[in-house]
Design a protein around this motif. Sequence first.
Motif, PDB file in Angstrom:
ATOM      1  N   THR B 203       0.827  -1.209   0.000  1.00 36.12           N
ATOM      2  CA  THR B 203       0.000   0.000   0.000  1.00 36.12           C
ATOM      3  C   THR B 203       0.857   1.255   0.000  1.00 36.12           C
ATOM      4  OG1 THR B 203      -1.659  -1.171   1.250  1.00 36.12           O
ATOM      5  CG2 THR B 203      -1.786   1.225   1.271  1.00 36.12           C
ATOM      6  N   MET B 207       1.017   4.071  -2.689  1.00 37.23           N
ATOM      7  CA  MET B 207       0.668   5.464  -2.349  1.00 37.23           C
ATOM      8  C   MET B 207       1.770   6.408  -2.783  1.00 37.23           C
ATOM      9  SD  MET B 207      -1.122   5.199   1.376  1.00 37.23           S
ATOM     10  CE  MET B 207      -1.242   6.929   1.717  1.00 37.23           C
ATOM     11  N   TRP B 250      -7.197  -3.738  -1.773  1.00 35.63           N
ATOM     12  CA  TRP B 250      -8.040  -3.574  -0.593  1.00 35.63           C
ATOM     13  C   TRP B 250      -9.462  -4.052  -0.812  1.00 35.63           C
ATOM     14  CZ3 TRP B 250      -6.301  -3.052   4.090  1.00 35.63           C
ATOM     15  CH2 TRP B 250      -4.992  -2.604   4.258  1.00 35.63           C
ATOM     16  N   TRP B 265      -7.821   5.708   7.851  1.00 31.47           N
ATOM     17  CA  TRP B 265      -6.544   6.281   7.380  1.00 31.47           C
ATOM     18  C   TRP B 265      -6.688   6.786   5.959  1.00 31.47           C
ATOM     19  CZ3 TRP B 265      -2.386   7.404  10.205  1.00 31.47           C
ATOM     20  CH2 TRP B 265      -2.287   6.831  11.476  1.00 31.47           C
ATOM     21  N   PHE B 266      -7.285   5.935   5.136  1.00 28.27           N
ATOM     22  CA  PHE B 266      -7.450   6.350   3.728  1.00 28.27           C
ATOM     23  C   PHE B 266      -8.296   7.617   3.641  1.00 28.27           C
ATOM     24  CE2 PHE B 266      -6.671   2.085   1.405  1.00 28.27           C
ATOM     25  CZ  PHE B 266      -5.336   2.210   1.715  1.00 28.27           C
ATOM     26  N   CYS B 269      -6.372  10.566   4.931  1.00 24.52           N
ATOM     27  CA  CYS B 269      -5.344  11.007   3.983  1.00 24.52           C
ATOM     28  C   CYS B 269      -6.003  11.728   2.816  1.00 24.52           C
ATOM     29  CB  CYS B 269      -4.556   9.819   3.462  1.00 24.52           C
ATOM     30  SG  CYS B 269      -3.344   9.249   4.632  1.00 24.52           S
ATOM     31  N   MET B 303      -9.110   8.861  -2.969  1.00 26.88           N
ATOM     32  CA  MET B 303      -8.684   8.233  -1.714  1.00 26.88           C
ATOM     33  C   MET B 303      -9.834   8.267  -0.702  1.00 26.88           C
ATOM     34  SD  MET B 303      -5.765   7.051  -0.829  1.00 26.88           S
ATOM     35  CE  MET B 303      -4.787   6.669   0.595  1.00 26.88           C
ATOM     36  N   GLY B 307     -11.705   5.190   0.956  1.00 25.08           N
ATOM     37  CA  GLY B 307     -11.834   5.010   2.399  1.00 25.08           C
ATOM     38  C   GLY B 307     -13.284   4.811   2.799  1.00 25.08           C
TER      39      GLY B 307
END
Lengths: 508, 472, 502
Positions: B203, B207, B250, B265-266, B269, B303, B307
Motif C-alpha cells: 500500500t 501510495m 483492498w 486512514w485512507f 489522507c 482516496m 476510504g
Amino acid sequence: MIDLSNWLWPGAGLGLTDAFTRPWWCFSLVLWLLVGAFSLLSQRHDARAGRYWLFFALCFAGNMLLIAALDAVSFYLGFSLMSLAAYGLVIHNNTAKARRAGRLYLQLAVLGEILLFSGLLLRASAAGGQYDWHSWQAVPLEPLSLSLLLLGLGLKAGFWPLHWWLPQAHPVAPAPASALLSGVMIKAGLLGMLMFIPATDTLMQQWAPLLLITGLISAFYGVLAGLLHTQPKVILAYSSVSQMGYLLMLFALLSLTGVAALPVLLAYVVHHGMAKASLFLYAGMAGEAAGRIWRQALFWLAALAMMALPLSSGALVKTALKAKLTAASLPGWLSIDVLSSLLTSGAVLTALLLLHLAAQLRAVKASAVTKASANNTAGRWALFTLLVGTLWALPWFMLQYWQLPLPTLSQSGALIAPVLFAVLLRWLWYKLGWQLPQHYYNRNAPALYYSLKLKRLYQPVSQPQWHWPTITLRPLERRLNRALNRPLVSTTALLCCLLFVMILLSGV
Amino acid sequence: MMVVLLVLPLLGTLFMLLWPKIAPLLALLTASVCSLAALQLLFLVSEQGNQQVLLAGWPSGLAISLEANSLSSLLILLTALLQLLVGLYAFATHRRDKLGAGFWPLSCMLQLGLTALWLSRDLFNLYVCLELLGIVAVALVSLSGDKAIKPALNYLLLSLFGSLCYLLGVAILYGAYGVLDITVLAARWQADLPSSIALLLMTLGLMLKAALWPLHGWLPAAHAAAPAPVSALLSALVVKGPLFILCLLWLQLAGATQVAAVAPWFAGCGLAALLLGGVSALRTPFAKNMVAYSTVAQLGYAMLALGLLLRFNQPLFAAALWLFVLAHALAKAACFLAIGEITATLGGKRINTLKGASQTMPLAMFAFAVAGGSLIGLPPSGGFLAKWALLQGLWLQGGQLFWLLAIVLATLLSAAYVFRAVVLAFDRADPVAPDFAPRILPQWLALLPALAVWAMALYSEPLLQLLKQEGL
Amino acid sequence: MSPFWQQYLPLSIILSSLLPGLIIFTLKETQVKLRISLNLFGVGVKLLLVLLMWQAVKAGQQFYFSLPFLPGADLVLQGDALSLLFVVLSSVLWLATTIYAIGYLEQSPLRSRFFGYFSLCVSATVGLALAGNLVTFLLFYELLTLATFPLVVHRGTPESLAAGRRYLAYTLSGGVILMLGVALLHSLVQSPLFTPGGYVAAAVSGNEGLLMLAFALMIMVLGVKAALLPLHGWLPQAMVAPAPVSALLHAVAVVKAGAFGIIRLVYDVFGVESMQALQLAQPLMLLAAATILYGSWRALAQQDIKRRLAYSTISQVSYITLGVAMLGPLAAVGGLVHLVHQGVMKITLFFCAGNFAETLGIHKIRELNGVGRRMPVTAMAFTLGALGMIGIPPTAGFISKWYLGLGAAEVGQNWLILVFALSGLLNAAYFLPVVYRMWFLPQSGRWPAEQRLSNRFETHWMLLLPAIFTAILLLLMGLFASTELSPLSWSQLIVEREFRHD
C-alpha cells in the motif's frame, strides 16, 4: 358610475353617486377653473410657466379624480398625484425659503401618504378584499386603522397638531397656487375622512368628542398663532388651520348627530374654499389695490364673509354649526354651554385675525409693485370680482340645496356682536399701542428645524459600516514554507516508514 | 483483442526505434488503432461479460493471465484516446516546443504499461507494469532537459523506493501463500500479521507512486517540470495506475478487520490531500504547479471515496471513486494542455502570465475554465457526477455531516484556485502580450477532453450503473 | 401544433438564445451587422415561441421535456404558469437590454464575447425558469453563475475584477451548498417534478431535522443570489459592470433567479402545509423584513447612482421573498407580481443611470443637478421608475405593494405593514432627492464628460428607446392591472393553481 375594474386595477370605479361627492366635485371644478383662468393672467410673465401649468394640471387631475373615486385605490391615486404635484407648485418660486418649505411639505406629504396607504390596506383587508368604499361603511373600524386614516388624511387636511406644513408652504407658493392649496386641496383630507371613516361606526362615535376638542383647539390655535405673524399669506395659512378646526368639529358632529350635519359640513367646505381662495388671490395682488376703493371693498367683502356677517355664507354655516353642536349628544364631560361660548369667542378671534390681516395687507402694499399690462390687471380683478360674487351668491345656494336654516334676528345679533367686539378690541389695541415684545412676532416654526434634522438623517454623509477584520496569513505561510523545505526523498521515505508503523499499530 | 492492445504499442515502439523519422506518424497510428480496439473491447465486455485471456496457451496459474471487465476496458479506452489526443497535441507543437525524439517511443511504452496494468490480475505482473510505468515516466519527465534533472531524479529515487516496498510485500505474500494471482490469493487469504505487513508495504509503495498524501512531495515538481503533453499524460493516467492496484488490493484481498482498520486512514489522507493540496494550489505562484497540486488534491477525492467505500461498503462510493478517476483524467489532460499552450505562447511560468489570456487566447482559457468546472464539480460535468454520487452516498449513510462539510470546503478550495486563474485571465488592464501569434489547433485539442468530460454527463446513468456494479 | 412540436417547445425556447450566443462567440469584431441581426433574430424567435407557449399554458396545457441524467432525476424542462411568468419577463427584458447593449457598447472592444455571454446568461435564466425539478434547477443555477461572471468583469479593470472575485466567492459557495442541499433532499424524497403543493409532505414525519436542514441550506444559497441580508455583499460591488449588465443582473438574471428559486422552493417543493408543519416561514419572513429595511437604510448614504440602485435592489427583491414567506394567497400574488414589476422598474432605472453615465459622464448623485433639462426623456423615465419603487400609483410598484400589504393583513401579520410603510418612507427618502436634483436644481458647472451621441435626440436612440419602452411598460402594468395581459392577472392565475391543489 363608470366601472373600470376589468381594465384598471381590481375594483376600480369612478362616479359621483353620493350626496356629498357631487357638490364637492362641482365646487372644486368651479374653483379650479376660476383660479386657473386667474393664473392664465397672473403667470403670463412667469419664466417657468410651463412647469407651473404641468403641476397645475396634475394637481387638477388628481383632485378631480379623488373626488370621483369610488374605490380606495383610485382615491389614493388621485390623492398622491395631487399631493406630489402640489410640491411643484409650492417650490415654484424657487427661492431658498420656498425650497425649505417644499421640503417640509414633501416630507409630510409622503409620510401622510404612507400612513393613508397603510390605513386603506387595513380597511380593504377588513372588508374582505372589497375596495369599494361604499361597502366599507358597514365594516367596523379598528383603533389602528382609524388612527392611521386620521393621521394620514389629517396631514393633508392640516388641522392643529398636523398643521406644520400649512404656514410654511402657503406663503411661498404663487398666489393662485396658495388659493387652490387652501381652497380645495386641503379639503381632500376631509373628503377622505368622509369616505373612509363611517360616521355611524361605534369606535368613531367614541372618538368623536376627542376630535371635537381637537377641532376646537385647532380653531383657537390657528388664530392665535396667526396673530403673531405679519406676513399676510402666513396669516391666511393660519386662518386655514383655524378653519380646518371648525371643519373637523363638523366632521366629529357627523358622528354625534347623525348624517344631518352633512349639509352643514358641505356648506362650510364650499364657503371656506371660496372665501380663502379669494383672500389668497387678493393677498397676491394687494399692491395693486392701493388707493382703489373698489378693489379694497372686494377684499372686505370676502373678509366679512369669513367673519360671518349676516347674510353672508359664513353667517349661515356658523349658525348651523352652532345649532348642530347644541343638538349633538355629547358625553357628560363636554358642556354645551362652554362649547357654545367658546364658539362665540372663536368668532371674535376669527374677526380679529382678519382685521389683523387687513392691517398687514395695507402695510405691504407700498413694497409690492407689479409691472403687468393694464388688460392683464383688469382681467385679474374681473375674475377676482367674479369669485367674490360667487362667494356672496353662496347663501342662496345653501338655502336652496342644503336647506340650511336662515339665521333668525337674534342669531344675527349673536353673529354681529363678536365682529363688533373684535373691531372694538382692534381699535383699542391700535389706540393703546398694545404690542408684545418684538421677538414674539414672526418666529420661525420649529417644524423647519426638525425638517432639516430629518433631512440630515435620511441623507447621511456616511453610515457605520462593519468591516471584516483583515488577517494576514502570509508570514505564517512563509514560515511554514521555510520549515518544510527539506530534502524531499529522505523526508518522503521517512514519512513512509512512519505511516507504516502507525497504520500497523492501529490494528491492521 | 486484449493481446492486440498489448502487442500494437510494443510493435509501435520497436518500429519507432527503427525509423525515428516517422515516429510521430507511427505513434498516432498506434494510438488510433488502439482506440478502435479498445472500443471494440468495451463493446465485447458489455455484451458478453468479463473476458479472460491466458497468454501463449499455458494453463491457468502459470501463464500470464489478462482479464478485462468493463472498468478496465473503459480505462483502456480512456488511455488510448488520451494517448491519441496528446500525441496529436505533441505533433502539432513539437517543432515549437522542441520536444525530444524520445517522446514518441516512450509514450508508446507508457501506453503499453498502462494497458497491461489495467488488464493484469496478478501481483507480480502488476509489479512489472508498475516498474515499467515508473521508468518510462521518469524518462519522459527528463525530456525537458536540464531544468528537469532534479525533479526527475527525485521522482526516480522515490519511484524505485516505492517499487521496492511493493516488491517486498509481494515477496512476503509469495512466501506465505505461494501464489500471486489475486483471485486465488483472495480465496486463501488469512488476516494474519505477515499478510498485514505485506499488504501495508504494498500500500505504501503504491501510495508513493500514486502521489497520495502525505507521500505526494515529488509530484508537483516533476509534473510541472515536464513538457506539457507529458504532464498531461502523467497527471491524467500514470498516477491512476498505482491507485487501481491499491483498489484491487483492498477491495479484493484484504480481510474485514484489515479493511476496517485502514479505512479511516485512507479517508483521512484523502481529506488532508484535498484540503492541503487545495491550499497549495491556491497559493503557488506558478501556473503548472497549480495544476499539479490540483492533481494531488483531486487524488484525495479518490482516496476519500476508497476510504468511505471500505468503511460503509456502499456501491455509490465505488461509482464516485471511478467517476473521479475518469473525470479527473479528462479534465486534467485538458488543464495541462491548455496551461502549457498558454504559458508557451505568452512566455512565462507564473500564474500572472495568464493576465488577459481570455483576450489573447480565448480558446485555451475556455478549455481551462471548462475543465476547471469539472474539477470543481459544476453540473453537468463528470466531476459533478462523481461528487453527486459521493454526496448521495454520504446522505444515505446518515449522520456524516463532518465529511459533507469537508467536501464542501474542498470544493470551495478547488473553485478558488481554478477561478484565481480565470479571473486573472479577464484582466484587461495589463494583459501579457503573446510572444508569437497563438495557434488554433493546439487550443482546440486542449478543449476536446474538457468538452468530453462535460459530455460524460450525457451518459451519466449508464456510467453510474456500470461503475456501481463494478466496484472491482 | 403537433404534440411532437410541443414537446420540444421548452427546449427550443432555451436554444433560441443559446445557439445565436454560441455562434456570436465565433464572430469577428468587425462583423457587426451579422452579430446584431443574429441577436435580434434570437430575440424575435424567442418572443414568438414564448407567445405560443403562453397561449397554451393559459388554456391549461403543460409542457414537458426530459433527458435522462442522474438516476431518479432527469433533466426536465417544464412549462407551467409560474415558469412562464419568469420566462416572459426575461424574454421581454432581454429584448430591451439587447437593444440597449448594442447602443451602449457601440465603440467598445470585445463585443462578440460580451454578446455571446449575454445570450448565454439569458439562456441560463430561461432554463432556470423552465427547470422542472431541483437537479435541473441546480444545473442552470450554476450555468447562470458562470455565464454572468464574464459580464461582471467585462471591463477588466481592477475594481471589476475584485467585484467578479467577490461575486464568484458568494455564488460559487452558494452553488456548492445548493448541491449539498439538493443531494440531501434527493436522498430523502428523490427529485420529482415541481408540483403545486410540494412533494415533501409525505416525508415530513420523522425527517423534520433533515428537511429543515435542507431548507436552510437551499435558502442560504438562493439568498445569496436574492441578496438576503447577511449574503448581499456582492451585489453593490457588482455594479461596476457595464450598465446593460447591471440592468440584466438586477432586473432579470441573477437576483431574480434567487427570488424565483425561493418561490419554487416554498411553493413547489415544500408546499404550504409542510412549510407550516416545519415552521419555516417565520424565520424567512423575519429575514426578508430585515433585508428590506437594511437595504433601504444603506441606500440612503450611497453617493453613487448605481450603488444606490444596487442597495435598493437588495431591499426590493426581499419584497418577493416576504410575499412568498407569508404563505397566503394574496401575499403570494404580491410577491409574484413584484417579481415582474421590480424587474421592469429596476431595469428602467439602470437604463437611465447608464444613459446619464454614457452621455454626460455622470456617476455621482450630486452631478445630476439639472439633468432634467438636458435629458428630459431619460429623466422622466427615471422619475417614473423611482415613483414606482416608492409605490406611488399608478405605477406598477403600487400594485405589488398593495397586494403585499393586503396579504400581510390577510395572514394577520400587521407588523409587516409597518415594515412596508417604513420601507416606503426610506424609498422616498433616497429616491425623491435624486428626482428633485434632476428637475428642480440648476445645472452646476459643466457635465463631467459630455458626448454628443445623437443629433436629434438627447442621446443615442438605442439607449433611449429601451428606457422609454420599460418606463411605459411599468406605467401600463400599474394602470391596466386588471386586464388579461397584465402580470397581476397572470400571478392570480398562478396562485389560483398553486393554492387549488388541495
